[in-house]
Scaffold this active site. Structure first.
Site, short mmCIF file in Angstrom:
data_model
loop_
_atom_site.label_atom_id
_atom_site.label_comp_id
_atom_site.label_asym_id
_atom_site.label_seq_id
_atom_site.Cartn_x
_atom_site.Cartn_y
_atom_site.Cartn_z
N HIS A 21 0.85 -1.20 0.00
CA HIS A 21 0.00 0.00 0.00
C HIS A 21 0.88 1.24 0.00
O HIS A 21 0.67 2.18 0.77
CB HIS A 21 -0.97 -0.02 1.18
CG HIS A 21 -2.11 -0.98 0.97
ND1 HIS A 21 -3.35 -0.59 0.53
CD2 HIS A 21 -2.16 -2.31 1.11
CE1 HIS A 21 -4.13 -1.66 0.42
NE2 HIS A 21 -3.43 -2.71 0.77
N TYR B 19 3.80 -4.60 9.99
CA TYR B 19 3.75 -3.15 9.86
C TYR B 19 4.93 -2.51 10.58
O TYR B 19 5.51 -1.53 10.11
CB TYR B 19 2.46 -2.60 10.46
CG TYR B 19 1.20 -2.97 9.72
CD1 TYR B 19 1.21 -3.71 8.54
CD2 TYR B 19 -0.05 -2.58 10.21
CE1 TYR B 19 0.04 -4.04 7.88
CE2 TYR B 19 -1.22 -2.91 9.56
CZ TYR B 19 -1.17 -3.64 8.40
OH TYR B 19 -2.34 -3.97 7.75
#
Length: 330
Positions: free
Chosen positions: A53, A321
């Site tokens: 992303h 993440y």
């Protein structure tokens, strides 16, 4: 077939073209490190960008809770006046220049950071998939590895074909996300289960769903391919400057027996859904590229009254993440 991560998708043809094998050193790393390593192999390394992303746009807005939300959870988010929210819309893959209308850019994502009254934050991370292709972080790593090992010269059945045969959702999840006419006209789903806790201590498993008040508007693949490569990212700012985009933040409630530890299994459509309140996206930030560098959205960054479930993907996402944020911050 679309390959998806914690909110990302890549078409099979593109991933095979990008695949170049997995570095041997990755085998000695943690699952999260291996996952990011394979993403860097598939999408390339782009300094300062997210491993997945990578392309996005940041906006600001507010969340106004419903009366019903306060009855199902004691979270401060659902009490009192509206709270500020930072929103990041994104395309899938770790390629910062991916065309917005490409099938590879599905599923698009929406990440939210709520600014709570006590000064703390709460994060919600969603994407357009209706369910996830795998159930654990290890399986997701293995899916990525299978893509990397299934180049154009690979013998059939390829590693990816063998993986998809053993993991049915991996072959179908990507097809549940389509290209929208606007980031303000897409439905975003929370594929992971969380737990509401009310004032009496009653616990209720749920999944987030975020629906545009104007309704979802999906383009055909032909129309999407004709759009400007940056049409989604450039359209959202002027749109919300003219009129704020509004979304209903919903919670689909699980019933006894509904799995909370397997994101590949959507709950039946007839499960009760409650309206938690309205998200209003009102303005794009002045320098989105700079703003998103400091943003980190963590699915376990919650508040009293909302807890993680037994879904193993939540922790897997958190670990991945963190690795991605650390690398892009160097």
């Amino acid at each position: 077939m679309l390959l998806t991560r914690f909110g990302c998708a890549v078409t099979l043809s593109a991933t095979l073209a990008l695949a170049a094998g997995v570095p041997a050193a990755a085998q000695e790393a943690s699952t999260a490190e291996q996952t990011i390593d394979v993403m860097n192999t598939l999408f390339g390394k782009h300094p300062g960008a997210r491993a997945n992303h990578a392309k996005g746009v940041v906006a600001e807005g507010s969340f106004t809770p419903s009366a019903e939300a306060a009855r199902i959870s004691k979270a401060s988010l659902f009490k009192g006046p509206a709270v500020p929210v930072t929103i990041r819309f994104s395309d899938a893959t770790g390629v910062p220049t991916i065309p917005d209308g490409s099938a590879n850019a599905n599923p698009h994502g929406m990440a939210l950071k709520f600014k709570l009254s006590d000064g703390s934050d709460m994060d919600v991370v969603t994407n357009a998939l209706k369910y996830f292709p795998v159930a654990t972080g290890e399986e997701f790593r293995d899916l990525l590895k299978a893509v990397a090992d299934s180049g154009p010269n690979a013998a059939h059945p390829t590693a990816l074909e063998r993986f998809a045969s053993a993991h049915p959702a991996a072959a179908t999840a990507g097809g549940t996300a389509k290209t929208p006419s606007s980031l303000a006209r897409q439905t975003y789903n929370g594929v992971n289960a969380f737990i509401f806790v009310d004032a009496a201590g009653k616990r209720q498993p749920f999944r987030f769903r975020i629906e545009p008040v104007q309704g979802e508007e999906i383009l055909s693949s032909e129309d999407a391919a004709k759009r400007d490569p940056n049409y989604l990212m450039t359209e959202i700012g002027p749109r919300i400057a003219k009129e704020p985009a509004k979304f209903r933040i919903l919670a689909q409630l699980a019933e006894p027996g509904d799995p909370t530890n397997d994101a590949t299994k959507p709950w039946p459509d007839d499960r009760k859904t409650i309206d938690l309140g309205t998200l209003t996206v009102s303005k794009a930030v002045p320098d989105s590229a700079e703003a998103e560098k400091a943003l980190l959205f963590m699915p376990n960054n919650l508040t009293d009254g909302i807890e993680v479930s037994d879904d193993p993907l939540i922790d897997a996402r958190v670990q991945a993440y963190a690795v991605s944020f650390s690398r892009r911050s160097q």
